[in-house]
Design a protein around this motif. Structure first.
Motif, mmCIF file in Angstrom:
data_model
loop_
_atom_site.group_PDB
_atom_site.id
_atom_site.type_symbol
_atom_site.label_atom_id
_atom_site.label_comp_id
_atom_site.label_asym_id
_atom_site.label_seq_id
_atom_site.Cartn_x
_atom_site.Cartn_y
_atom_site.Cartn_z
ATOM 1 N N MET A 233 76.915 5.898 65.799
ATOM 2 C CA MET A 233 77.630 4.679 66.181
ATOM 3 C C MET A 233 79.125 4.941 66.381
ATOM 4 O O MET A 233 79.725 4.489 67.358
ATOM 5 C CB MET A 233 77.407 3.598 65.123
ATOM 6 C CG MET A 233 75.991 3.043 65.119
ATOM 7 S SD MET A 233 75.778 1.614 64.024
ATOM 8 C CE MET A 233 75.889 2.428 62.429
ATOM 9 N N VAL A 234 79.723 5.691 65.467
ATOM 10 C CA VAL A 234 81.153 5.972 65.574
ATOM 11 C C VAL A 234 81.432 6.930 66.739
ATOM 12 O O VAL A 234 82.464 6.827 67.412
ATOM 13 C CB VAL A 234 81.680 6.562 64.248
ATOM 14 C CG1 VAL A 234 83.135 6.962 64.379
ATOM 15 C CG2 VAL A 234 81.507 5.555 63.124
ATOM 16 N N TYR A 235 80.507 7.842 66.993
ATOM 17 C CA TYR A 235 80.633 8.803 68.100
ATOM 18 C C TYR A 235 80.904 8.076 69.415
ATOM 19 O O TYR A 235 81.746 8.494 70.212
ATOM 20 C CB TYR A 235 79.341 9.606 68.185
ATOM 21 C CG TYR A 235 79.313 10.699 69.239
ATOM 22 C CD1 TYR A 235 79.756 11.986 68.946
ATOM 23 C CD2 TYR A 235 78.811 10.454 70.505
ATOM 24 C CE1 TYR A 235 79.712 12.997 69.898
ATOM 25 C CE2 TYR A 235 78.761 11.452 71.468
ATOM 26 C CZ TYR A 235 79.207 12.725 71.156
ATOM 27 O OH TYR A 235 79.161 13.717 72.105
ATOM 28 N N GLN A 236 80.228 6.970 69.625
ATOM 29 C CA GLN A 236 80.377 6.221 70.872
ATOM 30 C C GLN A 236 81.764 5.623 71.024
ATOM 31 O O GLN A 236 82.210 5.357 72.143
ATOM 32 C CB GLN A 236 79.304 5.130 70.941
ATOM 33 C CG GLN A 236 77.889 5.690 70.971
ATOM 34 C CD GLN A 236 76.822 4.633 70.748
ATOM 35 O OE1 GLN A 236 77.142 3.485 70.444
ATOM 36 N NE2 GLN A 236 75.566 5.014 70.890
ATOM 37 N N GLN A 237 82.459 5.428 69.913
ATOM 38 C CA GLN A 237 83.805 4.854 69.965
ATOM 39 C C GLN A 237 84.883 5.917 70.150
ATOM 40 O O GLN A 237 85.948 5.639 70.687
ATOM 41 C CB GLN A 237 84.084 4.090 68.669
ATOM 42 C CG GLN A 237 83.087 2.984 68.354
ATOM 43 C CD GLN A 237 83.255 2.443 66.944
ATOM 44 O OE1 GLN A 237 84.305 2.619 66.330
ATOM 45 N NE2 GLN A 237 82.233 1.787 66.428
ATOM 46 N N VAL A 238 84.595 7.123 69.696
ATOM 47 C CA VAL A 238 85.624 8.160 69.629
ATOM 48 C C VAL A 238 85.498 9.198 70.748
ATOM 49 O O VAL A 238 86.496 9.800 71.151
ATOM 50 C CB VAL A 238 85.538 8.883 68.254
ATOM 51 C CG1 VAL A 238 86.497 10.054 68.172
ATOM 52 C CG2 VAL A 238 85.809 7.891 67.133
#
Length: 436
Positions: A233-238
């Motif tokens: 989930m965080v990968y998609q933001q960063v």
């Protein structure tokens, strides 16, 4: 054990029933019991034995034993022999790692060439404990404590829920013959020390140790799944991906309270091990790099850039003859006559073809190269200065190709055209060159 094993297979590996199975068979008790179980259940198996030639005549004794068992029971048999020590020396590997590389490469080759579906190995519950303790003793993250996976791609380990005691008892009850590996008796290896001394002590201290351990690993696996979900989930933001290149936005990354944990989760599969250096890139100056065997992590201003390491020949040169409509190596370029020049851009240029000297030459830029940028009225500029002005990353500079006519640059491909080949009022033949 046979009924318990059948129920285990039916519940957890039902896909094995109608599959062609390659059983890794050393001749030791674990693999011989596994062969017996699948034979009793009438599954389609073939035995595959690797002779690593590490124990002299004993290695060939193992080979003959497995081959004779296969012949006596009408089971297809594959054999290979490796010079394991030579391979380990050539590739600077430990003997154990070298043996693992050799055997799994061979197993996967057999899957492809012989059309088998899965590789079966005889790892069991005690192997899982030993691996856990080895990783714990060396220092590891959560993924080093969750244990040996029951399935990893085409490799299936059906005995992981069975203990060594159960396997030995089954072998004796069914008069199964096996070979003892003399090296297993030595405490030379860390795994053997743990097997002979530490695990028996843990079982003595807690008779229910195996059951407790398996519960713990189950909880650890659940935790690992949560970690992986959060990382996705965080990968998609960063992160954004551009082909084989992965770019990490440091502004977004540094907003995370545990950004180092996320970096570890995202990067460990790429082979990085120098984690202090990786974390240090976040605050370092542009141009700093950290390498794994196959990847490079580069700091470039406000991003980290992950890319494969390509072993390219720096002086590789490509020649393009006149009337060539297109080339696709090393870049996709097209060449055609043109009348309308309205779509000129960094990726599409129009040149006076009569000014070109063929063959055109396509090669990587080198330090000291200079050209006359389009629109600068004949002023010369070094490519290194152009790259700095354009704020190109180190990776972008390394991947920059230049199109030459004789000793003059026609185009810094995808970046800037040279003034000397521009179209003017005397131009009769316009050539359109496009980067696809």
């Amino acid at each position: 054990m046979l009924n318990k094993f059948k129920k285990h297979i039916d519940q957890n590996f039902p896909f094995l029933e109608n599959s062609k199975l390659l059983l890794a068979t050393s001749g030791g008790i674990d693999s011989m019991v596994l062969a017996h179980l699948f034979s009793e259940l009438k599954y389609s198996i073939v035995l595959a034995h690797c002779n690593f030639q590490l124990r002299g005549l004993e290695s060939f004794g193992d080979q003959n034993f497995v081959q004779e068992y296969a012949n006596a029971n009408g089971i297809p048999f594959f054999l290979t022999q490796f010079d394991t020590e030579a391979f380990a020396n050539d590739y600077k590997l430990s003997t154990q790692i070298a043996a693992r590389e050799l055997r799994y490469n061979w197993f996967y080759e057999l899957l492809e060439t012989e059309n088998y579906d899965y590789i079966l190995t005889a790892h069991h519950a005690d192997d899982n404990i030993e691996t856990f303790l080895i990783n714990l003793s060396r220092g590891t993250g959560l993924e080093g404590l969750v244990g040996i996976p029951a399935q990893n791609d085409k490799v299936v380990r059906p005995l992981l829920s069975f203990t060594r005691e159960e396997i030995v008892e089954y072998a004796k009850e069914n008069s199964i013959q096996w070979r003892e590996d003399s090296s297993n008796a030595s405490d030379k290896y860390l795994r053997n020390k743990i097997r002979h001394h530490l695990v028996p002590l843990l079982k003595e201290l807690n008779p229910q140790f195996m059951e407790s351990f398996q519960k713990t690993q189950s909880y650890l696996n659940e935790s690992q799944e949560l970690v992986e979900d959060a990382a996705v989930m965080v990968y998609q933001q960063v992160v954004r991906e551009e082909g084989e290149t992965i770019i990490f936005d440091l502004n977004q990354l540094l907003r995370l309270p545990n950004y180092k944990s996320y970096l570890y989760q995202w990067l460990h599969e790429f082979g990085f091990t120098a984690w202090d250096d990786v974390y240090g890139l976040v605050e370092s100056q542009s141009g700093k790099q950290v390498f794994s065997a196959d990847y490079r992590l580069l700091k470039d201003r406000k991003v980290l850039i992950l890319s494969p390491i390509f072993q390219e020949v720096d002086d590789e040169v490509y020649f393009i003859e006149k009337n060539t409509p297109a080339v696709n190596i090393p870049l996709n370029l097209t060449f055609c006559e043109a009348a309308d020049i309205s779509d000129a851009s960094n990726s599409i240029i129009f040149v006076d073809e009569d000014k070109l000297a063929y063959p055109l030459i396509l090669k990587k830029w080198k330090e000291g190269d200079s050209f006359q940028p389009f629109g600068m009225n004949g002023k010369s500029k070094k490519l290194s200065k152009l790259f700095k002005d354009e704020k190109l990353s180190l990776l972008e500079k390394e991947n920059c190709w230049v199109l030459w006519s004789a000793d003059q640059i026609v185009w810094v491909v995808g970046i800037r055209q040279d003034e000397r080949f521009r179209i003017d009022n005397s131009t009769k033949n316009i050539l359109k060159i496009a980067l696809q």
